[in-house]
Design an enzyme around this catalytic site. Structure first.
Site, PDB file in Angstrom:
ATOM      1  N   GLU A   1      -1.436  55.588-104.007  1.00 47.52           N
ATOM      2  CA  GLU A   1      -0.172  54.853-104.184  1.00 47.52           C
ATOM      3  C   GLU A   1      -0.166  53.952-105.402  1.00 47.52           C
ATOM      4  OE1 GLU A   1       1.503  53.000-100.759  1.00 47.52           O
ATOM      5  OE2 GLU A   1       1.442  54.840 -99.581  1.00 47.52           O
ATOM      6  N   GLU A  60      -0.360  60.435 -95.923  1.00 50.31           N
ATOM      7  CA  GLU A  60      -0.074  59.320 -95.020  1.00 50.31           C
ATOM      8  C   GLU A  60       1.331  59.484 -94.478  1.00 50.31           C
ATOM      9  OE1 GLU A  60      -0.545  55.265 -96.365  1.00 50.31           O
ATOM     10  OE2 GLU A  60      -2.417  55.767 -97.374  1.00 50.31           O
ATOM     11  N   TYR A 108       6.792  57.550 -95.791  1.00 50.33           N
ATOM     12  CA  TYR A 108       7.214  56.768 -94.632  1.00 50.33           C
ATOM     13  C   TYR A 108       8.739  56.699 -94.535  1.00 50.33           C
ATOM     14  CZ  TYR A 108       2.374  55.064 -94.399  1.00 50.33           C
ATOM     15  OH  TYR A 108       1.015  54.970 -94.282  1.00 50.33           O
ATOM     16  N   HIS A 123      -8.452  52.794-103.255  1.00 50.54           N
ATOM     17  CA  HIS A 123      -7.376  52.366-102.364  1.00 50.54           C
ATOM     18  C   HIS A 123      -7.263  50.841-102.481  1.00 50.54           C
ATOM     19  CE1 HIS A 123      -4.885  53.830 -98.743  1.00 50.54           C
ATOM     20  NE2 HIS A 123      -4.543  52.558 -98.937  1.00 50.54           N
ATOM     21  N   ARG A 149      -9.334  61.302 -93.812  1.00 53.28           N
ATOM     22  CA  ARG A 149      -9.166  60.744 -95.146  1.00 53.28           C
ATOM     23  C   ARG A 149      -9.630  59.288 -95.117  1.00 53.28           C
ATOM     24  NH1 ARG A 149      -4.137  58.289 -97.760  1.00 53.28           N
ATOM     25  NH2 ARG A 149      -4.915  57.983 -99.879  1.00 53.28           N
ATOM     26  N   ASN A 182       2.208  60.360 -99.698  1.00 56.82           N
ATOM     27  CA  ASN A 182       2.315  59.410 -98.598  1.00 56.82           C
ATOM     28  C   ASN A 182       3.805  59.165 -98.379  1.00 56.82           C
ATOM     29  OD1 ASN A 182      -0.420  59.240 -99.055  1.00 56.82           O
ATOM     30  ND2 ASN A 182      -0.448  57.063 -99.554  1.00 56.82           N
TER      31      ASN A 182
END
Ligand code: PNW
Length: 513
Positions: free
Chosen positions: A230, A419, A360, A184, A140, A358
């Site tokens: 995002e 991600e 985390y 991005h 990606r 994504n």
């Protein structure tokens, strides 16, 4: 809307030497804990389990824990243009808001800039070999809008396009599927100057045009496009908190309008890609969905977590997938609510082929509550472990719940983890090794939870580790490292970390090991 955890601002205006020994030890401990968690049976969310691969080596007995993924599960890594490419003045690239921001003294730790970064622009062939060495079958990357349209619109720049043609061809020649992100965060500076960036509806229109152009040029070889990466992060941190480019702190009404233009841009891009791409072109978004984790996995708390997740994402994923702003979102915004038309909502919710998430850290742990919201947040403990990024509160089960919520709340049929990654201190030993035990523990813990989600029927088709190599970590500069490969920023040499070998073995065996 969701707020940043209180220590995030500190992280985004960081000490040049972020992280400390204590965090390192804590993070390794928690991820290991995630592995030890016995998968629970969920009475409320039972779905048909995904078929288990029979042809994979792990399924044949190689997986130490039997944690195999289905055949065809896609292992990949991710990067983004401004974070790795460098070559900012090469081949006609126009300036972006991140060039301006990073060259403004005091905005980035150590006043680092992306001028050189990993020099991926010139070293993409070498990096393709690194991807290949990881047994990754997908990559990606993002396209720098201002390489294609130096001022955001108008005449395209062939030399910029040529770079992505070369990159895509190189990936395919090495058996790696290209997954392209169209935005991005490196907005052409000209659009910031002319339309106040995402504050202007014209920027959304220009993004749609650029997306259609890219689909026309690349969709003979690129089959998966992501619109924007995002939205929460670049809107909230860039236009709300002022810690990311363009560094604005807008009042609520203007911030809501900028957010609306970003989701509108997503919808316009989906339509443009459908209009200009080959019929088999697939399009989705890559959003860092804010996940509520049920603090106990019982039906009532799971339900509360679903309600919370829908509200946490009201201005982003929820409006994109449902075609409306939630009542609570509009009520809370009051007079500051964004101005929009019914037609806007239709565009924003244009059907997608897949979703990228994504993930985390959790936004919050929640429990069921007898209040108007139907849930309440449990504040994070002060001692809750983090990676060297202070906002990255570690909780492996967030990957499980992120996938399950997408499936259960919005009935998403195809999902990618676009991600997920861990930052660490990463020191090169005299033998040129990086013993990143923290990242290995992170991967084992998080991927165990992802495997559990797939086993429980979540339609996750692939996983992209963030990131291939250490790179320009936005406001934190080069001091925060997420890569599977260590970057020596003086020589630009790349060194595999222990986690690279770990990833390579998992990808080869298609199992958590
Ligand atoms: C994401 N926060 O950024 C981005 O998509 C990547 O470009 C980035 O390198 C990666 O995650 C690691 O940070 C984020 O403060 C940056 O909450 C900051 C935050 C979240 C995501």
């Amino acid at each position: 809307m969701s707020q940043l955890p209180s220590d995030v601002s500190a992280e985004l205006n960081p000490d040049p030497r972020p992280g400390n020994r204590r965090d390192f030890v804590k993070s390794a401990g928690l991820a290991a804990l995630g592995l030890a968690t016995t998968p629970l049976l969920l009475s409320s969310c039972d779905t048909k389990p995904a078929p288990v691969a029979e042809t994979q080596p792990a399924a044949a007995g190689g997986g130490a824990h039997g944690l195999s993924f289905p055949a065809g599960f896609l292992w990949g890594t991710a990067t983004a243009s401004y974070q790795v490419e460098g070559a900012v003045n090469v081949d006609g690239r126009g300036p972006s808001i991140w060039d301006t921001f990073s060259h403004t003294p005091g905005k980035i730790a150590n006043n680092d800039t992306g001028d050189v970064a990993c020099d991926f622009y010139h070293r993409y062939k070498e990096d393709t070999q690194l991807i290949k060495s990881l047994n990754a079958k997908a990559f990606r990357f993002s396209i720098a809008w201002s390489r294609i349209f130096p001022t955001g619109k108008g005449a395209p720049n062939q030399k910029g396009l040529d770079f992505y043609n070369r990159l895509v061809d190189e990936l395919l020649a090495n058996g790696i599927q290209p997954f392209a992100t169209l935005y991005h965060w490196d907005l052409p500076q000209a659009l910031q100057d002319q339309y106040k960036g995402w504050q202007g509806r014209e920027t959304a229109q220009a993004f749609g045009d650029y997306a259609g152009y890219m689909a026309e040029k690349l969709s003979d070889r690129v089959k998966h496009f992501f619109t924007l990466n995002e939205l929460w992060t670049f809107i909230q941190l860039g236009y709300g908190d002022g810690v990311f480019a363009p560094g604005l702190k807008l009042p609520p009404a203007e911030l809501n309008q900028a957010r609306h233009h970003a989701v509108l841009a997503h919808g316009l891009a989906v339509q443009a890609i459908r209009a200009h791409g080959r019929p088999d072109t697939r399009v989705g978004l890559a959003e860092n969905i804010k996940v509520a984790v049920p603090y106990i996995e019982t039906p009532e708390h799971i339900k509360a977590a679903e309600i919370a997740t829908r509200e946490f994402n009201a201005g982003y994923t929820t409006v994109i997938l449902e075609g409306k702003y939630t009542d609570t979102f509009l009520k809370n915004a009051g007079a500051n609510a964004p101005k929009f038309t019914a037609e806007d909502l239709k565009i924003i919710s244009s059907p997608l082929d897949f979703c990228g998430i994504n993930i985390y850290n959790p936004e919050a742990y929640v429990r069921a509550a007898d209040n108007a919201e139907g849930y309440e947040k449990i504040p994070f403990a002060k001692s809750h472990p983090t990676s060297t990024s202070k906002w990255e509160l570690l909780a492996p089960e967030v990957l499980y719940w992120g996938a399950r919520h997408m499936q259960n709340i919005w009935k998403v049929k195809e999902l990618y983890i676009t991600e997920n990654g861990c930052s660490g201190t990463d020191e090169l030993t005299p033998e040129n090794r990086v013993n990143d035990t923290d990242r290995v523990a992170f991967l084992r813990g998080y991927l165990s939870q992802l495997q559990r989600a797939v086993t429980d029927g979540a339609p996750v088709k692939g996983y992209f580790y963030w990131s291939l190599v250490d790179n320009f970590e936005w406001a934190s500069g080069y001091g925060i490292r997420f890569g599977l490969f260590y970057m020596d920023y003086k020589t630009l040499k790349r060194y595999p970390k222990a986690s690279a070998e770990y990833f390579r073995t998992m990808a080869q065996q298609n199992a958590v090991l």
